[in-house]
Write an enzyme that holds these catalytic residues in place. Structure first.
Site, PDB file in Angstrom:
ATOM      1  N   ASP A 112     -43.548  51.650  86.393  1.00 52.33           N
ATOM      2  CA  ASP A 112     -43.027  52.482  87.475  1.00 52.33           C
ATOM      3  C   ASP A 112     -42.450  53.759  86.875  1.00 52.33           C
ATOM      4  OD1 ASP A 112     -41.597  53.611  89.637  1.00 52.33           O
ATOM      5  OD2 ASP A 112     -41.377  51.625  90.542  1.00 52.33           O
TER       6      ASP A 112
ATOM      7  N   ASP B 262     -49.622  57.687  82.754  1.00 53.10           N
ATOM      8  CA  ASP B 262     -50.272  58.938  83.135  1.00 53.10           C
ATOM      9  C   ASP B 262     -49.246  60.002  83.512  1.00 53.10           C
ATOM     10  OD1 ASP B 262     -49.809  57.065  85.361  1.00 53.10           O
ATOM     11  OD2 ASP B 262     -50.506  58.715  86.617  1.00 53.10           O
TER      12      ASP B 262
ATOM     13  N   TYR C 257     -54.526  50.840  88.439  1.00 54.96           N
ATOM     14  CA  TYR C 257     -53.543  51.921  88.363  1.00 54.96           C
ATOM     15  C   TYR C 257     -54.111  53.104  87.589  1.00 54.96           C
ATOM     16  CZ  TYR C 257     -50.047  48.665  90.136  1.00 54.96           C
ATOM     17  OH  TYR C 257     -49.348  47.782  90.916  1.00 54.96           O
TER      18      TYR C 257
END
Length: 233
Positions: A139, A175, A214
């Site tokens: 997260d 990312d 993801y």
């Protein structure tokens, strides 16, 4: 060992999302308890007795994935490395249910699952017991005031460093450029060395990598994955 005082730990993020499918509820009812790594929770283990990892995995080396999402990478690694025992920690029950379905379909038997806070799990991992750890697309907590919630803080990195063997590898994929910045700033402060000599060392996926949902979302949205490798000193 005497009973320890339970620390106050704030938890941020979701524990459950949309309604589970009937099959997913069945997986949780039928499979989750048997995949437990042992007594992790404070109610069942107030003395914080270390887990018996040699007994759990018959003496195999042990890897740890923190926040496994939907479980693609966890099951992939388990299937590719049958001589390794792997523990996955994930508090989001929908992700846990997705993982259990993948475990059934893949037929892997070298996995253990903690459906809860990784901090509770790291409490009871024996010192220098883990051979490799993964933190993949955690997260990002993008707001500046929330950066202290990120995994790459002392609250998480110190117990992780304690559990990892000297010379073991810690992989981080993200990312989010600011997460890269904080990772490179904080992780080396807690007993790790970054293994990179050139840009391709963090731009190129690991040889055994499987791209997760993801990561595919990040690529569709134009963000660049970073693959950071650290060694426990």
């Amino acid at each position: 060992m005497s009973k320890q005082t339970r620390p106050h730990r704030n938890f941020y993020g979701r524990l459950k999302g949309k309604s589970l499918k009937a099959a997913q509820k069945r997986y949780l009812d039928e499979d989750l308890a048997a995949l437990s790594p042992g007594a992790v929770g404070w109610e069942e283990n107030p003395d914080r007795r270390p887990l018996d990892l040699p007994g759990l995995f018959e003496g195999k080396p042990v890897w740890l994935e923190i926040g496994f999402g939907g479980g693609e990478h966890l099951v992939h690694q388990a299937a590719q490395n049958p001589d390794i025992g792997i523990i996955g920690a994930e508090p989001y029950i929908n992700g846990v249910a997705m993982l259990l379905g993948k475990i059934r379909r893949a037929g892997v038997e070298n996995l253990a699952v903690h459906a809860g806070d990784a901090r509770d799990l790291m409490d009871v991992l024996p010192a220098a017991s883990i051979d490799r750890a993964f933190l993949l697309y955690p997260d990002p907590w993008p707001k500046a005031r929330h950066h202290r919630r990120r995994f790459v803080t002392a609250e998480h990195l110190d117990p992780l460093a304690r559990a990892l063997k000297p010379g073991s590898v810690f992989r981080v994929a993200t990312d989010i450029e600011d997460y890269v910045r904080q990772t490179l700033q904080e992780v080396p402060k807690h007993g790790f060395k970054w293994l990179a000599n050139a840009p391709q060392d963090w731009r190129r996926p690991w040889p055994d990598w499987i791209s997760t949902r993801y990561e595919q979302k990040a690529l569709r949205e134009g963000r660049t994955p970073h693959y950071l490798t650290f060694v426990r000193e």
